[in-house]
Design an enzyme around this catalytic site. Structure first.
Site, PDB file in Angstrom:
ATOM      1  N   SER A   9       0.847  -1.191   0.000  1.00  0.00           N
ATOM      2  CA  SER A   9       0.000   0.000   0.000  1.00  0.00           C
ATOM      3  C   SER A   9       0.879   1.236   0.000  1.00  0.00           C
ATOM      4  O   SER A   9       2.103   1.148  -0.017  1.00  0.00           O
ATOM      5  CB  SER A   9      -0.889   0.018   1.249  1.00  0.00           C
ATOM      6  N   SER A  10       0.218   2.361   0.083  1.00  0.00           N
ATOM      7  CA  SER A  10       0.883   3.622   0.365  1.00  0.00           C
ATOM      8  C   SER A  10       1.111   3.658   1.881  1.00  0.00           C
ATOM      9  O   SER A  10       0.831   2.690   2.582  1.00  0.00           O
ATOM     10  CB  SER A  10      -0.025   4.769  -0.085  1.00  0.00           C
ATOM     11  N   SER A  16       1.256  -2.329   9.385  1.00  0.00           N
ATOM     12  CA  SER A  16       1.792  -2.873  10.640  1.00  0.00           C
ATOM     13  C   SER A  16       0.672  -3.400  11.527  1.00  0.00           C
ATOM     14  O   SER A  16       0.828  -4.439  12.184  1.00  0.00           O
ATOM     15  CB  SER A  16       2.612  -1.817  11.376  1.00  0.00           C
ATOM     16  N   GLU A  88       8.028  -3.577   6.708  1.00  0.00           N
ATOM     17  CA  GLU A  88       8.927  -2.710   5.929  1.00  0.00           C
ATOM     18  C   GLU A  88       9.647  -3.503   4.834  1.00  0.00           C
ATOM     19  O   GLU A  88      10.838  -3.330   4.586  1.00  0.00           O
ATOM     20  CB  GLU A  88       9.929  -1.996   6.846  1.00  0.00           C
ATOM     21  N   GLN A  90       9.692  -3.294   1.738  1.00  0.00           N
ATOM     22  CA  GLN A  90      10.274  -2.537   0.623  1.00  0.00           C
ATOM     23  C   GLN A  90      11.782  -2.417   0.768  1.00  0.00           C
ATOM     24  O   GLN A  90      12.492  -2.225  -0.214  1.00  0.00           O
ATOM     25  CB  GLN A  90       9.629  -1.153   0.480  1.00  0.00           C
ATOM     26  N   CYS A 145      -6.658   9.466   0.093  1.00  0.00           N
ATOM     27  CA  CYS A 145      -6.090  10.796  -0.104  1.00  0.00           C
ATOM     28  C   CYS A 145      -6.974  11.809   0.639  1.00  0.00           C
ATOM     29  O   CYS A 145      -8.126  11.513   0.974  1.00  0.00           O
ATOM     30  CB  CYS A 145      -6.079  11.082  -1.612  1.00  0.00           C
ATOM     31  N   HIS A 185      -3.424  13.950  -7.364  1.00  0.00           N
ATOM     32  CA  HIS A 185      -2.743  14.919  -6.499  1.00  0.00           C
ATOM     33  C   HIS A 185      -1.239  14.682  -6.466  1.00  0.00           C
ATOM     34  O   HIS A 185      -0.459  15.637  -6.379  1.00  0.00           O
ATOM     35  CB  HIS A 185      -3.348  14.906  -5.090  1.00  0.00           C
TER      36      HIS A 185
END
Length: 192
Positions: A9-10, A16, A88, A90, A145, A185
């Site tokens: 996700s973002s 977590s 984490e 990534q 957002c 955005h």
């Protein structure tokens, strides 16, 4: 049958929290989990996965040097591990993601990896790219957002709250530095 899951996700989508809930579900059944988090992430106490909701759990640390397959195999020989959870994700290297596939395929232990798909410039992290390619199951966790649309991207902000358009890919921070945004955005602020 064990599988490799990638929950992506973002920022601020509850990755977590989801990881901690999954670990709890295993433990509630008398099963053993091994939680890992990135050594580089110093937002909370070292060796902890913490949620903004206020829950946390102890975790083993990983950096670019650790061989996750060997580490899990060693722990598994000492005490049976029923599930490996990675926060984490990534920050994993491509080689470490290959090691996660070995944990699944050779040790038959499910692996649940949680991470951000893209950085503040919209580029995929190497760990996320490998997980997107090799995971058995991909699960998008959603956040929104400020306009109410789904946030797929994240921006990094400077001290004045302005979107940063260059810099190192990895710079650890929380809500004070990063904001999840929808693509429209994000494009307005980063891709000008």
């Amino acid at each position: 049958m064990a599988q490799l899951y990638f929950y992506y996700s973002s920022m601020n989508a509850g990755k977590s929290t989801h990881l901690l809930q999954s670990s709890y579900n295993y433990q509630e059944r008398g099963l053993v989990t091994a939680i890992y988090t990135a050594k580089i992430d110093d937002r909370f106490a070292k060796g902890k996965v913490a949620s903004r909701l206020g829950i946390d759990a102890d975790a083993f640390l990983f950096d670019e040097k650790i061989n996750l397959f060997k580490d899990v195999d060693q722990k598994h020989q000492a005490e049976k591990i029923d599930c490996v959870l990675i926060d984490e994700a990534q920050f994993l290297s491509t080689e470490q993601v290959k090691q996660l596939t070995d944990i699944v395929d050779l040790l038959h232990i499910p692996v649940l990896a949680y991470g951000i798909r893209t950085d503040f410039l919209g580029q995929t992290f190497s760990g996320s790219a490998a997980l997107l390619a090799w995971a058995d199951k991909l699960v998008e966790l959603k956040t929104i957002c400020h306009c109410g649309r789904k946030a797929n991207f994240v921006i990094r902000q400077d001290a004045n709250g302005k979107a940063v358009q260059n810099g190192e890919q990895v710079e650890v921070g929380g809500n004070e530095r990063y904001e999840p945004l929808c693509r429209a955005h994000f494009k307005q602020l980063v891709w000008l």
